[in-house]
Design an enzyme around this catalytic site. Structure first.
Site, PDB file in Angstrom:
ATOM      1  N   PHE A   1     -11.686  22.824  11.582  1.00 20.05           N
ATOM      2  CA  PHE A   1     -12.633  22.631  10.492  1.00 20.05           C
ATOM      3  C   PHE A   1     -13.339  23.957  10.218  1.00 20.05           C
ATOM      4  O   PHE A   1     -13.545  24.752  11.136  1.00 20.05           O
ATOM      5  CB  PHE A   1     -13.669  21.553  10.856  1.00 20.05           C
ATOM      6  CG  PHE A   1     -13.227  20.176  10.440  1.00 20.05           C
ATOM      7  CD1 PHE A   1     -12.124  19.578  11.030  1.00 20.05           C
ATOM      8  CD2 PHE A   1     -13.905  19.491   9.439  1.00 20.05           C
ATOM      9  CE1 PHE A   1     -11.697  18.321  10.638  1.00 20.05           C
ATOM     10  CE2 PHE A   1     -13.495  18.232   9.030  1.00 20.05           C
ATOM     11  CZ  PHE A   1     -12.390  17.640   9.632  1.00 20.05           C
TER      12      PHE A   1
ATOM     13  N   ASN B   1     -27.207  22.624  17.346  1.00 19.97           N
ATOM     14  CA  ASN B   1     -27.189  22.639  15.874  1.00 19.97           C
ATOM     15  C   ASN B   1     -27.328  21.211  15.370  1.00 19.97           C
ATOM     16  O   ASN B   1     -27.386  20.266  16.162  1.00 19.97           O
ATOM     17  CB  ASN B   1     -25.906  23.306  15.358  1.00 19.97           C
ATOM     18  CG  ASN B   1     -24.679  22.585  15.865  1.00 19.97           C
ATOM     19  OD1 ASN B   1     -24.447  21.427  15.546  1.00 19.97           O
ATOM     20  ND2 ASN B   1     -23.886  23.271  16.706  1.00 19.97           N
TER      21      ASN B   1
HETATM   22  O1  C5P Z   1     -15.380  30.003  14.190  1.00 15.53           O
HETATM   23  P1  C5P Z   1     -15.948  28.784  13.543  1.00 15.53           P
HETATM   24  O2  C5P Z   1     -17.052  28.149  14.346  1.00 15.53           O
HETATM   25  O3  C5P Z   1     -16.339  28.947  12.123  1.00 15.53           O
HETATM   26  O4  C5P Z   1     -14.714  27.778  13.503  1.00 15.53           O
HETATM   27  C1  C5P Z   1     -14.852  26.436  13.264  1.00 15.53           C
HETATM   28  C2  C5P Z   1     -13.730  25.688  13.933  1.00 15.53           C
HETATM   29  O5  C5P Z   1     -13.540  26.153  15.257  1.00 15.53           O
HETATM   30  C3  C5P Z   1     -14.047  24.215  14.093  1.00 15.53           C
HETATM   31  O6  C5P Z   1     -12.831  23.490  14.063  1.00 15.53           O
HETATM   32  C4  C5P Z   1     -14.711  24.149  15.460  1.00 15.53           C
HETATM   33  O7  C5P Z   1     -14.571  22.863  16.029  1.00 15.53           O
HETATM   34  C5  C5P Z   1     -13.930  25.188  16.226  1.00 15.53           C
HETATM   35  N1  C5P Z   1     -14.664  25.915  17.262  1.00 15.53           N
HETATM   36  C6  C5P Z   1     -14.316  25.767  18.593  1.00 15.53           C
HETATM   37  N2  C5P Z   1     -14.965  26.479  19.559  1.00 15.53           N
HETATM   38  C7  C5P Z   1     -15.946  27.347  19.234  1.00 15.53           C
HETATM   39  C8  C5P Z   1     -16.317  27.515  17.885  1.00 15.53           C
HETATM   40  C9  C5P Z   1     -15.662  26.777  16.926  1.00 15.53           C
HETATM   41  O8  C5P Z   1     -13.435  24.966  18.886  1.00 15.53           O
HETATM   42  N3  C5P Z   1     -16.553  28.019  20.180  1.00 15.53           N
END
Ligand code: C5P
Length: 404
Positions: free
Chosen positions: A330, A216
């Site tokens: 976040f 991304n």
């Molecule tokens: O679920 P989502 O991606 O919206 O959540 C965002 C938060 O979760 C951010 O703090 C991101 O760093 C963390 N995250 C994570 N591992 C993932 C997906 C998101 O730690 N696989």
């Protein structure tokens, strides 16, 4: 408010006369001032009038032996709670943005460990010049505060933005900034000293074959800025970073990884820690299988690309047996920002969620608008540079530990 001191750097512009009124307004608010008058500033206001109003010696020349003997430029740069450049000319800001130090004002700006506020004043075309815009953005990124110029008629007869803000407005902004400094006094010596902060930043890359990946457009800017801000408050910082085009911050242990699984491993091996801040834009999915040789366009096409879900690093750390005392996630959202973030706070079991609206150019840009959400609070911040957001977040974390 008592005992607060401001060091004014008076630059060479017609609006320098307004700095005299500012000194009086600040005195009425019990804010003491000391002044540096630049060579150009002396063409507009005199040392005598500035000194009479501040009641203090006015400093003018870097190479004056008597000035250096009385108070060296290093000491002068640290003697106040806030440094205010008023008027901030294009020349003074260009020097400060580029780290030039060839007179007392620019040397002081480079040597100071205090926040600096710039109050620009110049012709509208100068204010709108790309070089000035660049320098202003650099200074904002470095954490400087600004009292932006107002629209109106200028001394040169032109009309537009560039006219220096009125002394009352400047005095209000100085008072607010000094309140922040007062709160920060509790953090002197490093509000995060003795704390270990683990931060993830940037994107992850999920390999499809040896030369292709899913990823991304996260730049890592916000995570890196938070790492630096926490280190500036005395924390030991471990930064687990996906691939970004940023220099590894000095004095911060940076662990470079590519995939989400590598990021999780690096995070787990850095436990225990006191704070975990999950800023990274972790790829939600990865190809189920990485093909070990480059996939050819003909013949062995891979449609459809089979994907599986990546581990949720934030959630894993939240339920970990070595769970840190404070976990901050976040939430990048494009709509119903607060509601979605509140739901994420519960779903991930973290203590705070920093919600940001990424419908604009937040990803990769220099500014951010943050809302810090906890179980009982929604703290909405104005749009700030990523550096300023980072400083504010680091300070909020430091206060959390002071209070708990
Ligand atoms: O679920 P989502 O991606 O919206 O959540 C965002 C938060 O979760 C951010 O703090 C991101 O760093 C963390 N995250 C994570 N591992 C993932 C997906 C998101 O730690 N696989």
């Amino acid at each position: 408010m008592t005992d607060k001191r401001v060091l004014l750097i008076i630059g060479g512009g017609i609006s320098a006369y307004k700095s005299l009124l500012l000194i009086r307004l600040l005195a009425k608010r019990n804010i003491k001032t000391q002044a540096i008058l630049t060579k150009a500033g002396r063409e507009f206001v005199t040392e005598l009038s500035v000194g009479s109003l501040t009641g203090e010696k006015v400093f003018t020349d870097l190479f004056s032996l008597s000035d250096e003997a009385e108070m060296g430029h290093i000491e002068l740069s640290r003697s106040a709670d806030l440094v205010v450049v008023v008027p901030a000319t294009a020349d003074l800001m260009a020097k400060a943005a580029n780290g030039l130090a060839n007179d007392l004002a620019s040397t002081t700006l480079l040597a100071t460990d205090k926040r600096v506020m710039y109050v620009p004043a110049m012709n509208v075309r100068m204010w709108e010049h790309p070089a000035v815009k660049r320098n202003v953005q650099t200074l904002r990124n470095d954490g400087a505060l600004f009292v932006d110029p107002e629209e109106g008629e200028m001394a040169c007869g032109e009309f537009g933005f560039g006219r220096m803000a009125e002394p009352e407005t400047i005095a209000d902004k100085i008072e607010t900034a000094l309140k922040d400094v007062t709160t920060l006094d509790g953090l002197k010596g490093g509000g995060l000293a003795g704390k270990h902060v683990l931060i993830t930043a940037g994107p992850t890359r999920e390999p499809i074959d040896p030369v292709r990946y899913l990823s991304n457009c996260s730049s890592g800017k916000q995570g890196y800025a938070i790492a630096k801000a926490c280190a500036a408050l005395g924390a030991k910082v471990s930064l687990v970073s996906g691939p970004v085009c940023l220099d590894a911050p000095t004095g911060i242990e940076t662990i470079n990884i590519e995939s989400a699984r590598e990021m999780l491993d690096a995070c787990e091996s850095n436990l225990p820690c006191d704070v975990f801040i999950s800023v990274a834009a972790v790829a939600d999915w990865r190809p189920t299988k990485m093909v070990t040789t480059k996939i050819k366009k003909n013949g062995d096409a891979i449609a459809p690309l089979a994907l599986e879900e990546n581990p949720d690093i934030l959630k894993t750390i939240c339920v970990h047996k070595k769970r840190p005392a404070l976990v901050v996630g976040f939430a990048a959202e494009t709509n119903d920002v607060i509601a979605h973030a509140q739901a994420k706070l519960v779903k991930k079991s973290c203590d705070w969620i920093v919600a940001n609206d990424v419908s604009g150019d937040v990803m990769g840009g220099d500014n951010n608008t943050m809302i810090v959400i906890s179980k009982n609070d929604v703290d909405t911040w104005p749009t700030l540079t990523k550096t300023q957001c980072a400083q504010r977040l680091a300070e909020k974390i430091a206060h959390h530990f002071l209070e708990n």
